[in-house]
Write a protein that holds these residues in place. Structure first.
Motif, PDB file in Angstrom:
ATOM      1  N   LEU A  24     -30.818  44.598  26.865  1.00 40.24           N
ATOM      2  CA  LEU A  24     -30.447  44.706  28.273  1.00 40.24           C
ATOM      3  C   LEU A  24     -28.962  44.445  28.468  1.00 40.24           C
ATOM      4  CD1 LEU A  24     -33.520  43.001  29.991  1.00 40.24           C
ATOM      5  CD2 LEU A  24     -32.942  45.450  29.957  1.00 40.24           C
ATOM      6  N   ASN A  25     -28.423  43.459  27.769  1.00 41.48           N
ATOM      7  CA  ASN A  25     -26.983  43.173  27.877  1.00 41.48           C
ATOM      8  C   ASN A  25     -26.145  44.353  27.401  1.00 41.48           C
ATOM      9  OD1 ASN A  25     -26.890  40.585  29.073  1.00 41.48           O
ATOM     10  ND2 ASN A  25     -27.464  39.655  27.134  1.00 41.48           N
ATOM     11  N   VAL A  26     -26.529  44.949  26.283  1.00 38.09           N
ATOM     12  CA  VAL A  26     -25.787  46.102  25.757  1.00 38.09           C
ATOM     13  C   VAL A  26     -25.905  47.283  26.720  1.00 38.09           C
ATOM     14  CG1 VAL A  26     -25.692  47.794  23.865  1.00 38.09           C
ATOM     15  CG2 VAL A  26     -25.952  45.356  23.348  1.00 38.09           C
ATOM     16  N   ALA A  27     -27.112  47.537  27.217  1.00 31.60           N
ATOM     17  CA  ALA A  27     -27.306  48.650  28.157  1.00 31.60           C
ATOM     18  C   ALA A  27     -26.488  48.441  29.431  1.00 31.60           C
ATOM     19  CB  ALA A  27     -28.787  48.814  28.489  1.00 31.60           C
ATOM     20  N   ILE A  28     -26.427  47.216  29.916  1.00 27.61           N
ATOM     21  CA  ILE A  28     -25.643  46.917  31.120  1.00 27.61           C
ATOM     22  C   ILE A  28     -24.166  47.217  30.884  1.00 27.61           C
ATOM     23  CG2 ILE A  28     -24.800  45.007  32.555  1.00 27.61           C
ATOM     24  CD1 ILE A  28     -27.726  43.902  32.413  1.00 27.61           C
ATOM     25  N   LEU A  29     -23.660  46.892  29.694  1.00 31.66           N
ATOM     26  CA  LEU A  29     -22.270  47.231  29.370  1.00 31.66           C
ATOM     27  C   LEU A  29     -22.054  48.740  29.445  1.00 31.66           C
ATOM     28  CD1 LEU A  29     -21.579  44.829  26.365  1.00 31.66           C
ATOM     29  CD2 LEU A  29     -20.596  44.690  28.662  1.00 31.66           C
ATOM     30  N   GLY A  30     -23.014  49.500  28.923  1.00 33.03           N
ATOM     31  CA  GLY A  30     -22.908  50.959  28.964  1.00 33.03           C
ATOM     32  C   GLY A  30     -22.967  51.504  30.377  1.00 33.03           C
ATOM     33  N   VAL A  31     -23.884  50.995  31.174  1.00 33.50           N
ATOM     34  CA  VAL A  31     -24.018  51.471  32.559  1.00 33.50           C
ATOM     35  C   VAL A  31     -22.776  51.099  33.364  1.00 33.50           C
ATOM     36  CG1 VAL A  31     -25.338  51.162  34.695  1.00 33.50           C
ATOM     37  CG2 VAL A  31     -26.541  51.487  32.521  1.00 33.50           C
ATOM     38  N   ALA A  34     -20.085  53.487  32.616  1.00 33.89           N
ATOM     39  CA  ALA A  34     -20.315  54.766  33.293  1.00 33.89           C
ATOM     40  C   ALA A  34     -19.947  54.669  34.774  1.00 33.89           C
ATOM     41  CB  ALA A  34     -21.762  55.193  33.133  1.00 33.89           C
ATOM     42  N   ILE A  35     -20.318  53.570  35.401  1.00 35.40           N
ATOM     43  CA  ILE A  35     -20.007  53.372  36.827  1.00 35.40           C
ATOM     44  C   ILE A  35     -18.499  53.291  37.034  1.00 35.40           C
ATOM     45  CG2 ILE A  35     -20.173  51.716  38.733  1.00 35.40           C
ATOM     46  CD1 ILE A  35     -23.054  51.137  37.730  1.00 35.40           C
ATOM     47  N   ASP A  36     -17.810  52.655  36.089  1.00 36.14           N
ATOM     48  CA  ASP A  36     -16.352  52.523  36.207  1.00 36.14           C
ATOM     49  C   ASP A  36     -15.631  53.857  36.072  1.00 36.14           C
ATOM     50  OD1 ASP A  36     -16.576  49.835  36.658  1.00 36.14           O
ATOM     51  OD2 ASP A  36     -16.070  49.251  34.595  1.00 36.14           O
ATOM     52  N   MET A  37     -16.328  54.873  35.623  1.00 37.85           N
ATOM     53  CA  MET A  37     -15.720  56.200  35.466  1.00 37.85           C
ATOM     54  C   MET A  37     -15.899  56.993  36.770  1.00 37.85           C
ATOM     55  SD  MET A  37     -16.929  57.036  31.571  1.00 37.85           S
ATOM     56  CE  MET A  37     -16.269  58.683  31.660  1.00 37.85           C
ATOM     57  N   ARG A  38     -15.539  56.393  37.866  1.00 38.10           N
ATOM     58  CA  ARG A  38     -15.676  57.042  39.174  1.00 38.10           C
ATOM     59  C   ARG A  38     -14.892  58.351  39.206  1.00 38.10           C
ATOM     60  NH1 ARG A  38     -13.822  51.741  41.317  1.00 38.10           N
ATOM     61  NH2 ARG A  38     -15.604  50.458  40.857  1.00 38.10           N
ATOM     62  N   TRP A 115     -15.885  56.399  28.122  1.00 32.62           N
ATOM     63  CA  TRP A 115     -16.935  57.407  28.003  1.00 32.62           C
ATOM     64  C   TRP A 115     -17.804  57.143  26.773  1.00 32.62           C
ATOM     65  CZ3 TRP A 115     -17.046  60.162  23.549  1.00 32.62           C
ATOM     66  CH2 TRP A 115     -15.861  60.300  22.828  1.00 32.62           C
ATOM     67  N   PHE A 116     -17.227  56.648  25.689  1.00 30.00           N
ATOM     68  CA  PHE A 116     -18.004  56.332  24.482  1.00 30.00           C
ATOM     69  C   PHE A 116     -18.913  55.134  24.739  1.00 30.00           C
ATOM     70  CE2 PHE A 116     -18.713  53.956  20.587  1.00 30.00           C
ATOM     71  CZ  PHE A 116     -19.249  54.947  19.764  1.00 30.00           C
ATOM     72  N   ILE A 117     -18.353  54.095  25.338  1.00 26.99           N
ATOM     73  CA  ILE A 117     -19.154  52.906  25.644  1.00 26.99           C
ATOM     74  C   ILE A 117     -20.295  53.285  26.585  1.00 26.99           C
ATOM     75  CG2 ILE A 117     -19.109  50.656  26.799  1.00 26.99           C
ATOM     76  CD1 ILE A 117     -16.251  50.330  25.651  1.00 26.99           C
ATOM     77  N   ALA A 118     -20.017  54.151  27.542  1.00 26.70           N
ATOM     78  CA  ALA A 118     -21.028  54.544  28.527  1.00 26.70           C
ATOM     79  C   ALA A 118     -22.262  55.140  27.857  1.00 26.70           C
ATOM     80  CB  ALA A 118     -20.430  55.527  29.526  1.00 26.70           C
ATOM     81  N   PHE A 119     -22.087  56.114  26.998  1.00 30.04           N
ATOM     82  CA  PHE A 119     -23.278  56.737  26.427  1.00 30.04           C
ATOM     83  C   PHE A 119     -23.816  55.961  25.235  1.00 30.04           C
ATOM     84  CE2 PHE A 119     -20.371  59.070  23.557  1.00 30.04           C
ATOM     85  CZ  PHE A 119     -21.096  59.076  22.372  1.00 30.04           C
ATOM     86  N   PHE A 120     -22.947  55.442  24.372  1.00 30.39           N
ATOM     87  CA  PHE A 120     -23.409  54.769  23.156  1.00 30.39           C
ATOM     88  C   PHE A 120     -24.119  53.460  23.485  1.00 30.39           C
ATOM     89  CE2 PHE A 120     -23.096  52.191  19.334  1.00 30.39           C
ATOM     90  CZ  PHE A 120     -23.522  53.085  18.365  1.00 30.39           C
ATOM     91  N   TYR A 121     -23.505  52.628  24.306  1.00 32.51           N
ATOM     92  CA  TYR A 121     -24.092  51.330  24.626  1.00 32.51           C
ATOM     93  C   TYR A 121     -25.355  51.477  25.471  1.00 32.51           C
ATOM     94  CZ  TYR A 121     -20.516  48.339  22.585  1.00 32.51           C
ATOM     95  OH  TYR A 121     -19.707  47.662  21.719  1.00 32.51           O
TER      96      TYR A 121
END
Length: 151
Positions: A24-31, A34-38, A115-121
């Motif tokens: 969950l912590n890793v997924a939250i980092l990814g999400v 993604a959110i920060d890529m407004r 973008w890498f952190i968003a999908f990978f994490y």
């Protein structure tokens, strides 16, 4: 010396809680990445979602095998009660430390773009979370039922 010793089935649940929380912590980092890529185009967002699914599909089979291996290792331990940290073996703890150090260090150094952190994490975190849920299901049910096939 019986402090912190728990039954094998509960040890499997502890493993699941650790994996689930880590996932969950890793997924939250990814999400969050993604959110920060407004302002990104919808096609980019869809590509990120597709990448997260691909990463999930790549890691899920590997984690499924690890769940089965670790549950079998715990079940095969001598005696009924074991120290609460025995849900991993030494090699697994070392691998976890290396992966966490690498991930945190590379992110802190700014090596990975958002973008890498968003999908990978996101994909990795969801795969870890499902593995954690599988451990918990195995521990609570008291037998080898889970979200994965059994051998």
């Amino acid at each position: 010396m019986s402090r912190f010793r728990i039954k094998k089935q509960l040890l499997i649940v502890v493993a699941g809680i650790v994996w689930l929380l880590a996932g969950l912590n890793v997924a939250i980092l990814g999400v969050r990445a993604a959110i920060d890529m407004r302002g990104v185009a919808a096609i980019i967002f869809l590509a990120l979602a597709g990448g997260a699914i691909a990463i999930f599909c790549a890691f899920h089979p590997m984690f499924s095998k690890l769940v089965q291996k670790n549950v079998r290792r715990i079940v095969d331990l001598e005696g009924e009660r074991h120290h609460v940290v025995r849900f991993f073996d030494r090699k697994s703890y070392m691998m976890m430390a290396i992966m966490m150090t690498f991930g945190i260090g590379m992110r802190a150094a700014g090596v990975f773009p958002d973008w890498f952190i968003a999908f990978f994490y996101t994909g990795l975190g969801l795969a870890l979370s499902l593995a954690g849920a599988s451990y918990i299901a195995r521990g609570v049910r008291g037998r080898a039922w889970a979200f994965h096939g059994t051998n």
